[in-house]
Design an enzyme around this catalytic site. Structure first.
Site, PDB file in Angstrom:
ATOM      1  N   CYS A 136     -23.036 -12.005  90.753  1.00 15.41           N
ATOM      2  CA  CYS A 136     -24.386 -11.454  90.781  1.00 15.41           C
ATOM      3  C   CYS A 136     -25.160 -12.060  91.938  1.00 15.41           C
ATOM      4  CB  CYS A 136     -25.105 -11.735  89.462  1.00 15.41           C
ATOM      5  SG  CYS A 136     -25.239 -13.505  89.122  1.00 15.41           S
ATOM      6  N   CYS A 139     -25.114 -15.879  92.365  1.00 11.54           N
ATOM      7  CA  CYS A 139     -23.938 -16.418  93.053  1.00 11.54           C
ATOM      8  C   CYS A 139     -24.127 -16.337  94.567  1.00 11.54           C
ATOM      9  CB  CYS A 139     -22.680 -15.635  92.641  1.00 11.54           C
ATOM     10  SG  CYS A 139     -22.264 -15.724  90.895  1.00 11.54           S
ATOM     11  N   ASP A 543      24.625  15.690  98.781  1.00 10.92           N
ATOM     12  CA  ASP A 543      25.813  14.856  98.922  1.00 10.92           C
ATOM     13  C   ASP A 543      26.067  14.180  97.575  1.00 10.92           C
ATOM     14  OD1 ASP A 543      27.947  13.577 100.177  1.00 10.92           O
ATOM     15  OD2 ASP A 543      26.718  11.830 100.639  1.00 10.92           O
ATOM     16  N   ASP A 743      22.383  10.531 103.300  1.00 16.31           N
ATOM     17  CA  ASP A 743      21.995   9.152 103.559  1.00 16.31           C
ATOM     18  C   ASP A 743      21.437   8.944 104.964  1.00 16.31           C
ATOM     19  OD1 ASP A 743      24.158   9.249 105.229  1.00 16.31           O
ATOM     20  OD2 ASP A 743      25.380   7.828 104.102  1.00 16.31           O
ATOM     21  N   ASP A 747      25.600  11.980 107.122  1.00 14.84           N
ATOM     22  CA  ASP A 747      25.295  13.394 106.973  1.00 14.84           C
ATOM     23  C   ASP A 747      24.419  13.926 108.092  1.00 14.84           C
ATOM     24  OD1 ASP A 747      26.612  13.740 104.382  1.00 14.84           O
ATOM     25  OD2 ASP A 747      25.063  12.405 103.635  1.00 14.84           O
TER      26      ASP A 747
END
Length: 851
Positions: A136, A139, A543, A743, A747
């Protein structure tokens, strides 16, 4: 009622003295509530202590200063500061301070001072601190007052809303560690806060747009105060008063046009210089023409003024642009957020289990040994060498549940350690980490503009050019044949009512929101066209190994053949394979809950290449491996029954045998296993009406078995990478729009051939993946999410474009016939843009829930 800022400095000093009281006094204070000062906790020694009624209870105090301060704080509304968990200005405990001091000191190293401390003129410096428990205004007041008393500190400004403290001091008189220690001394643990360049730009853009919008809104309301009497009682107003109100409206509109609308004019000028009809051109012409005509009428004292229409249009347009800016910033890919995941410091160790030193992360090098405690973020990619914990990888992978990591496992920079300390061997730092690869992929995607967005921009350009021609013709017709006095007003209405903004925003706003939603789910779009192509997918080519299956051996079945049970057989096999790196060894070790049977003693290990292992386990000679090799240890050459492999026919499975001198003990069936999300992926793809194809290089029998297992109707085995590409080409010849999933390396041909492709990120470095999108984790069911989100984005784009087209077809003729005034046009145009942006905003929710 007193405010915190009016508390006397003498009382403040008493407060600090009380908060710094020795622990012994604090302990004595708790011995009896009636003998402890309510404010500072020190013992009350007076025979008749001071007392006061606070919150309906009698409180005692050790002195008048504590009593006055407590009463002042209660009167100011800060009574909650005396709670058990929020005792005002209570220092952190000694243990926490000892743990934090090495970290504080690290912030004074050259690397981190450069990162967090901003040099100013005349040998001064500035830093932004982030206290953890600002609650607040009290602080903030205490922090400012306390830091201002530190040596060399010139100013300290605490902001409760942002929970940030900006401190300026003279270099050489104060250190960062000293500032952090000072805050800890009054109970506030704080850390330096770095405002990134993107955050600064975003904040500056929002603040600038908000200021311009505020000026426009204020000007609009004030001008309407003068315009309303003119609309309702113009005939009864004295001409002198009428002219005075016009001049007042002119004065209020001037800052709106010169300041609030300046980005509109700047954008229009840039468009004209580049010979491009941007959306700002008609808007700028409308605003400028309306203001100039109104100004001339005011100076001459005759004619209509449109100051109310001009201010209202600018205000509503800026409101629409502000919301569009927020959507664009919320839709950002998350690269900046990911990059800021790394901590500033880490604990480097001299050896396993040794004490460490706190250093900046910038000093880390490959093969360094570091400790990551619970609650800390992993600073670099590495391998666990000691400890077991659970890591939150959601920022990198989208996986919401913590993942268990133990010795030998890989951990990634940016993950949050949730459970217990880990000691890691650093493998990659800085730009080489997986986090950096993700950021690079996202940046690459952001650099490309989708085809739909490019087409929308081109259409908007032609639309603006056509609009200018229509506006000119409208003005000409009204000026020559209909009503010359209204020609300018009608022309402005035509320019303003049209909505090139909505037309240009319709596509990019939706695509940006959808891309952000997918990145939060772990699907990173690396090509600009990926989202729009995903929406048209009819076939998915998958795949097998590494995509639908884990791509590794796992124990599918155990068949004991002697007096041992399954667990005992696994424990013996794992003990023999302890420390092995062969896929079979890893599968057997992973099948044992304790990680490999550490309770048994293994000696005399002999590895026979291509055959298996022989060793003495707890004094018993055993063999593990091929059938003939294991059977060779059995005395008398006993015949060994061959057990059935798991399932009626499981091609590709491997059987490993365990035998002793008195007979064969067990067989282990090892096979590839499906990913946990495979069934969910295939079910969701089927619900989306997509045909699935299983195309793999594995032997045909194994592929057929897996296809039947998954329920995939189209399958092909023993297919080369080139054959996969040809398979996709044949589908495309039949009119299919193909999504290929692999992957990213093996591929590559099929990923390149397909119209759109997704690479499993765990299979290859992300920066090298040639796919249009990358899945950063093993949750492959998010592939179906990508298709669903892309289709939803396509629907949103069509809705936005349809609305923009309908609005302009209806609004422009109404404005050209004089039925829509300029202020109505401004509202309509702004609301049209707002509707488009709000519709696109819905896509952001796809990143937080299942689509």
């Amino acid at each position: 009622m007193s405010s915190p800022a009016t508390i006397p400095s003498a009382s403040l000093l008493a407060l600090h003295a009380a908060s710094a009281a020795p622990a012994a006094n604090a302990g004595a204070a708790t011995a009896g509530a009636q003998l402890a000062c309510f404010h500072c906790g020190l013992p009350v020694t007076q025979a008749e202590p001071l007392a006061a009624e606070l919150d309906g209870a009698r409180r005692v105090f050790c002195c008048g200063g504590c009593q006055a301060l407590a009463q002042t704080l209660h009167a100011a509304g800060f009574a909650h500061l005396y709670g058990d968990e929020a005792r005002f200005a209570r220092p952190i405990d000694d243990a926490a301070r000892r743990e934090a001091e090495p970290i504080w000191a690290a912030y004074d190293t050259p690397e981190l001072r450069t990162q967090f401390v901003r040099p100013l003129d005349n040998g001064r410096a500035e830093i932004t601190l982030a206290p953890e428990n600002i609650r607040c205004a009290a602080c903030a007041w205490l922090i400012e007052q306390h830091l201002a008393r530190q040596p060399g500190v010139e100013s300290a400004v605490a902001n409760v809303a942002t929970r940030r403290v900006v401190v300026r001091w003279r270099e050489g008189t104060q250190s960062v560690a000293g500032l952090l220690a000072a805050l800890a001394g009054i109970g506030y643990m704080a850390w330096p806060f770095e405002v990134s360049r993107t955050d600064q730009q975003d904040r500056r853009a929002r603040r600038g747009l908000l200021m311009r919008m505020a000026v426009a809104m204020l000007g609009m309301m004030q001008v309407m105060m003068y315009a309303w009497p003119i609309y309702t009682h113009e005939a009864t107003i004295d001409p002198g008063q009428l002219q005075l109100m016009r001049w007042a409206s002119f004065a209020l509109t001037l800052p709106v046009v010169l300041y609030s609308a300046s980005p509109i004019f700047a954008g229009a000028w840039r468009s004209l210089r580049q010979r491009h009809m941007g959306m700002d051109v008609p808007v700028a012409i409308g605003v400028g023409a309306g203001f100039i005509a109104s100004a001339l009428a005011t100076v001459r004292g005759i004619g209509e003024v449109y100051f109310d229409s001009v201010t209202m249009f600018v205000a509503f347009l800026l409101l629409a642009r502000y919301l569009e800016l927020r959507v664009r910033q919320a839709s950002r890919s998350g690269a900046e957020m990911l990059a800021r995941q790394l901590p500033a410091t880490c604990e480097r160790l001299a050896g396993v289990g040794a004490t460490g030193e706190r250093i900046p992360v910038a000093r880390l090098r490959q093969d360094d040994l570091i400790r990551v405690k619970a609650g800390e973020i992993v600073p670099a990619d590495g391998t666990v060498v000691a400890g077991v914990s659970e890591l939150d990888e959601s920022m990198l992978t989208g996986e919401s549940r913590p993942v268990r990591r133990s010795a030998g496992d890989t951990v990634l920079a940016g993950c949050f350690n949730t459970a217990s300390p880990l000691e890691l061997r650093v493998s990659r730092v800085g730009a080489g980490t997986r986090l950096a690869e993700i950021v690079a992929v996202l940046d690459r995607a952001l650099a490309e503009k989708p085809r739909l967005a490019t087409l929308a921009d081109r259409v908007a350009g032609w639309f603006v050019a056509t609009l200018l021609v229509l506006a000119a013709l409208t003005g000409l017709v009204w000026g020559l044949w209909i009503d010359p006095s209204r020609a300018l007003l009608v022309t402005i209405a035509v320019l303003v009512v049209s909505c090139p903004c909505a037309l240009s925003l319709a596509t990019p706003a939706a695509l940006a929101a959808a891309g952000a939603a997918l990145s939060r789910r772990g699907v990173l779009l690396t090509r600009g066209h990926a989202l729009e192509t995903l929406a048209r997918v009819t076939d998915v080519v998958l795949d097998k190994t590494g995509t639908l299956t884990e791509g590794r051996f796992a124990v599918a079945a155990v068949q004991p053949l002697a007096d041992l049970d399954t667990a005992q057989c696994l424990a013996l096999a794992a003990a023999m394979e302890r420390g092995g790196e062969h896929p079979i060894a890893r599968a057997l070790l992973a099948a044992v809950p304790d990680g490999g049977g550490h309770a048994v003693a293994v000696t005399g290990i002999r590895n026979v290449p291509g055959q298996g292992l022989e060793a003495t386990v707890d004094g018993r000679r055993l063999r593990l491996g091929r059938l003939d090799f294991a059977r060779g240890l059995v005395g008398g050459g006993s015949s060994v029954p061959v057990p059935a492999v798991a399932g009626p026919a499981h091609p590709g499975a491997t059987v490993v045998w365990l035998a002793a001198q008195d007979g064969v003990l067990a067989s282990f069936v090892l096979a590839d296993v499906e990913r946990a999300q495979t069934s969910a992926l295939l079910a969701r793809l089927g619900a989306l009406g997509v045909r699935c194809h299983l195309v793999s290089g594995d032997n045909a029998a194994a592929v057929r078995w897996w296809a039947e297992h998954f329920g995939i109707g189209h399958a092909a085995g023993e297919v080369t990478p080139e054959g996969k590409r040809d398979y996709v080409a044949r589908l495309q010849q039949g009119g299919a729009v193909v999504l290929a999933v692999g992957d990213g390396i093996n591929d590559a041909p099929v990923l390149a051939q397909a119209q759109v492709s997704i690479a499993i990120g765990s299979g290859a470095p992300l920066a090298q993946a040639g796919a249009d999108a990358v899945l950063t984790h093993g949750g492959i069911d998010e592939i179906a999410t990508a298709l669903a989100v892309s289709r939803k984005a396509r629907r949103v784009v069509r809705q936005n474009l349809g609305w923009s087209f309908f609005y302009n077809v209806v609004a422009i003729p109404l404005a050209a016939t004089g039925l829509v005034t300029a202020w109505m046009a401004g509202i309509g145009m702004s609301l049209s843009s707002l509707l488009v942006v709000a519709n696109a905003w819905r896509l952001l929710r796809a990143g937080r829930k299942t689509v």
